[in-house]
Write an enzyme that holds these catalytic residues in place. Structure first.
Site, PDB file in Angstrom:
ATOM      1  CD  GLU A  41      -5.645  -0.074   2.889  1.00  9.36           C
ATOM      2  OE1 GLU A  41      -6.148   0.521   1.972  1.00  9.36           O
ATOM      3  OE2 GLU A  41      -5.752  -0.917   3.291  1.00  9.36           O
ATOM      4  CB  SER A  73      -9.696  -1.919   3.926  1.00 10.02           C
ATOM      5  OG  SER A  73     -10.057  -3.224   3.638  1.00 10.02           O
ATOM      6  NE  ARG A  75      -3.599  -2.532   0.293  1.00 10.09           N
ATOM      7  CZ  ARG A  75      -3.312  -3.523  -0.382  1.00 10.09           C
ATOM      8  NH1 ARG A  75      -2.054  -3.724  -1.021  1.00 10.09           N
ATOM      9  NH2 ARG A  75      -4.092  -4.593  -0.223  1.00 10.09           N
TER      10      ARG A  75
END
Length: 340
Positions: free
Chosen positions: A334, A238, A165
């Site tokens: 995130e 998420s 990520r």
């Protein structure tokens, strides 16, 4: 001529449904409009913020300067060589539509990344991933505008510093604006079925022959069963990354929590399931005003209607503090936060 909207409400431009205003908003559909907008921002010393699909975003306050909403469209096959096919998509293309287009062409490689919200241009920033596949696995290159040099450049995979990520584009925010993306796909099925639920779903079909379209449909079913539809319940998917810990820390945690899922990584560290940690701490289904944790998936924070960015961030911070105190593990968010 650019059509700049002053004091624009961004509620419909972020999947959390947070109502905050951009000082100025402009939609850009091609490179010429983008360069015009950047030139105008430079002239007036306006800060510049990029906005794609708004699916990985928390608006924590008004956004100053000029917000560029990337709306470029276009997708094409660039080359074919044996089984290898390179495709290109403009940055504003919808990601899931791009996946479906590639499947319609009989191409394989993107099926595990089906139904991920957002745009093609945002995909490399986050190095999106799901069900055992990350974007870097199929990444060929991006064409970018370098705001430091004023040049349009092509960056290949080795230049992009991809990690879990993470990417060059997150590490040097604001420098590169992604114009278009190239992906290296295959005309021969090679399904990636290592992820447990996906492997089980594939086995249940009874099919013996690889089929990328079926894999995509199974991925969509799994995602829809686990993640709320933002059009029905506002969220950004998420919210926390799965944390990476040392082998020693993973072993110590599993001695205390035998059910803790952990996955060894190529560098010897272990990836833990953030959702499992949050659920064990009792946050699943909790709610504070209109900010809450989804009832079915503890990794997803939701907006039940009128939550502000500060409400979402406050809830996230309390979860982070609790997980750190209980497990000694730090959770990293995130989504990108704007307006602070």
């Amino acid at each position: 001529m650019l059509d700049i909207i002053n004091n624009a409400d961004l509620r419909t431009h972020n999947t959390f449904g947070i109502s905050e205003h951009a000082e100025r908003l402009v939609f850009v559909e091609n490179d010429r409009q983008l360069l015009q907008a950047l030139s105008l921002a430079d002239k007036h010393a306006w800060p510049v913020t990029l906005l794609g699909g708004g699916s990985n975003l928390v608006l924590a306050g008004p956004v100053r300067g000029l917000v560029l909403a990337i709306r470029s469209r276009g997708r094409r096959v660039v080359s074919r060589s044996g089984r290898e096919v390179i495709i290109e998509a403009e940055a504003g293309e919808n990601w899931h539509a791009l996946v479906n287009w590639s499947l319609d062409l009989g191409l394989c490689g993107l099926e595990n990344l089906s139904l991920i919200p957002g745009t093609a241009g945002a995909a490399p920033v986050q190095n999106i991933g799901a069900y055992g596949v990350e974007l870097e696995d199929v990444f060929e290159s991006v064409e970018v505008y370098d705001r430091c040099t004023g040049d349009i450049r092509r960056l290949h995979r080795e230049h992009c510093r991809f990690a879990y990520r993470d990417s060059l584009f997150k590490q040097e925010p604001g420098r590169y604006i992604i114009l278009r993306l190239r992906l290296r796909l295959s005309s021969v099925p090679d399904p990636k079925l290592g992820y447990g639920p996906l492997a089980n779903a594939w086995q249940a079909t009874g099919l013996q022959r690889a089929d990328a379209r079926v894999v995509s449909e199974l991925v969509c079913q799994i995602r829809q069963s686990k993640l709320p539809d933002p059009s029905q319940l506002a969220n950004a998917g998420s919210f926390f990354k799965n944390p990476l810990v040392t082998a020693e820390q993973a072993e110590a945690l599993q001695q205390c929590w035998p059910g803790l899922p952990s996955y060894m990584q190529p560098d010897g560290r272990y990836k833990l399931a953030a959702g499992w940690l949050i659920e064990q701490a009792g946050w699943k289904g909790s709610r504070d005003g209109d900010a809450g944790v989804h009832r079915e998936q503890a990794l997803v924070l939701v907006n039940y209607g009128r939550a502000r960015g500060e409400d979402i961030m406050g809830l996230a911070t309390r979860i982070q503090t609790d997980i750190r105190q209980r497990f000694g593990v730090s959770l990293e968010m995130e989504p990108i936060v704007l307006g602070l």
